[in-house]
Design a protein around this motif. Structure first.
Motif, PDB file in Angstrom:
ATOM      1  N   ALA A 157       2.650  11.282 113.898  1.00  0.00           N
ATOM      2  CA  ALA A 157       1.603  11.963 113.352  1.00  0.00           C
ATOM      3  C   ALA A 157       0.730  12.246 114.415  1.00  0.00           C
ATOM      4  O   ALA A 157      -0.418  13.158 114.235  1.00  0.00           O
ATOM      5  N   GLY A 182      -0.990   8.358 108.139  1.00  0.00           N
ATOM      6  CA  GLY A 182      -0.398   8.654 109.539  1.00  0.00           C
ATOM      7  C   GLY A 182       0.552   7.529 109.979  1.00  0.00           C
ATOM      8  O   GLY A 182       0.351   6.431 109.547  1.00  0.00           O
ATOM      9  N   LYS A 197      -3.532  17.718 109.083  1.00  0.00           N
ATOM     10  CA  LYS A 197      -2.589  18.735 109.644  1.00  0.00           C
ATOM     11  C   LYS A 197      -3.615  19.357 110.851  1.00  0.00           C
ATOM     12  O   LYS A 197      -4.453  20.149 110.514  1.00  0.00           O
ATOM     13  N   GLU A 256      -0.406  15.725 115.855  1.00  0.00           N
ATOM     14  CA  GLU A 256      -1.597  16.533 115.284  1.00  0.00           C
ATOM     15  C   GLU A 256      -2.569  16.480 116.042  1.00  0.00           C
ATOM     16  O   GLU A 256      -3.147  17.570 116.410  1.00  0.00           O
TER      17      GLU A 256
END
Length: 247
Positions: free
Chosen positions: A19, A15, A233, A22
């Motif tokens: 990220a 990450g 994810k 997400e």
């Protein structure tokens, strides 16, 4: 009363700032979730992650030091995690036990520090493939629980995660009966070790993914999951959250 379910994600050493989108997506898509949601990103992302979590996703650390301060280069105190916005910390993960030689006593001391800082300790236990093949699983789990859970642990400040080492990142999972056997043992062993043992959340971890989540969550005494790769994810982790909500 049954414990409130928990979907926890361990990003491990993955990450970056990009990220965090997400986590923002998780917060938007699961604001009405019937379970608690936790993401434990690398320490450098805890503060910015907390800022985008919207009060929907809790943010935690992946480890802490047993001391509150001192000459411990590269380590992080539980109080520092708390100051950055963390509410939980993972302790005793098999990768820490294997890669850093952490013992049950080390995990116990870290859990004490976490509790003192006001963090919820997510204490991990699990057997290796050799221990499973030798029929030692239940003894290993019982020993790790006895040594890793500190005095003063409660259902409010402690979560237990069972992660068979041989199932982490391999795509392999124990049978439903094997998971049920270990979770039943953990519930039994928590009596006397944790205040309100019946209300303590017991998570399963080890190759949990959208395709097997519902089946795992249907097993008795499984109160959620500690998820690795599938938590990176929002689409994958979101499907696991949805399965937990439906359990």
């Amino acid at each position: 009363m049954a414990p409130r379910k928990l979907a926890a994600g361990n990003w491990k050493m993955n990450g970056d700032l990009a990220a965090l989108a997400e986590i923002e997506t998780l917060a938007k898509n699961h604001a009405g979730a019937g379970c608690d949601i936790l993401i434990c990103p690398p320490a450098v992302l805890i503060h910015p992650a907390q800022a985008v979590a919207g009060g929907v996703v809790a943010i935690g650390g992946q480890d802490c030091h047993a001391k509150s301060a001192g000459a411990h280069t590269g380590d992080i105190a539980a109080t520092q995690l708390r100051d950055a916005g963390a509410t939980h910390v993972i302790l005793g993960h098999s990768e820490r036990r294997a890669d850093h030689g952490e013992t049950d006593a080390d995990v116990n001391a870290k859990a004490q520090a976490a509790h003192a800082a006001g963090l919820i300790a997510v204490i991990c236990v699990g057997e290796t493939e050799a221990q499973r093949d030798a029929g030692e699983t239940l003894n290993v789990i019982a020993t790790q629980l006895a040594g890793s859970i500190p005095a003063g642990a409660t259902a409010a400040n402690t979560v237990i995660a069972y992660e068979p080492v041989w199932a982490i990142g391999t795509g392999r999972t124990p049978t439903n009966d094997q998971i049920a056997e270990v979770h039943a043992l953990m519930r039994q062993k928590l009596e006397g070790a944790i205040a309100d043992a019946a209300g303590t959340r017991l998570l399963y971890g080890g190759s949990v993914k959208p395709s097997n989540a519902a089946e795992i969550f249907a097993i008795a005494d499984v109160d959620g999951a500690l998820v690795g790769g599938a938590s990176l994810k929002a689409s994958d982790f979101g499907a696991i959250i949805t399965a937990l909500d439906a359990a």
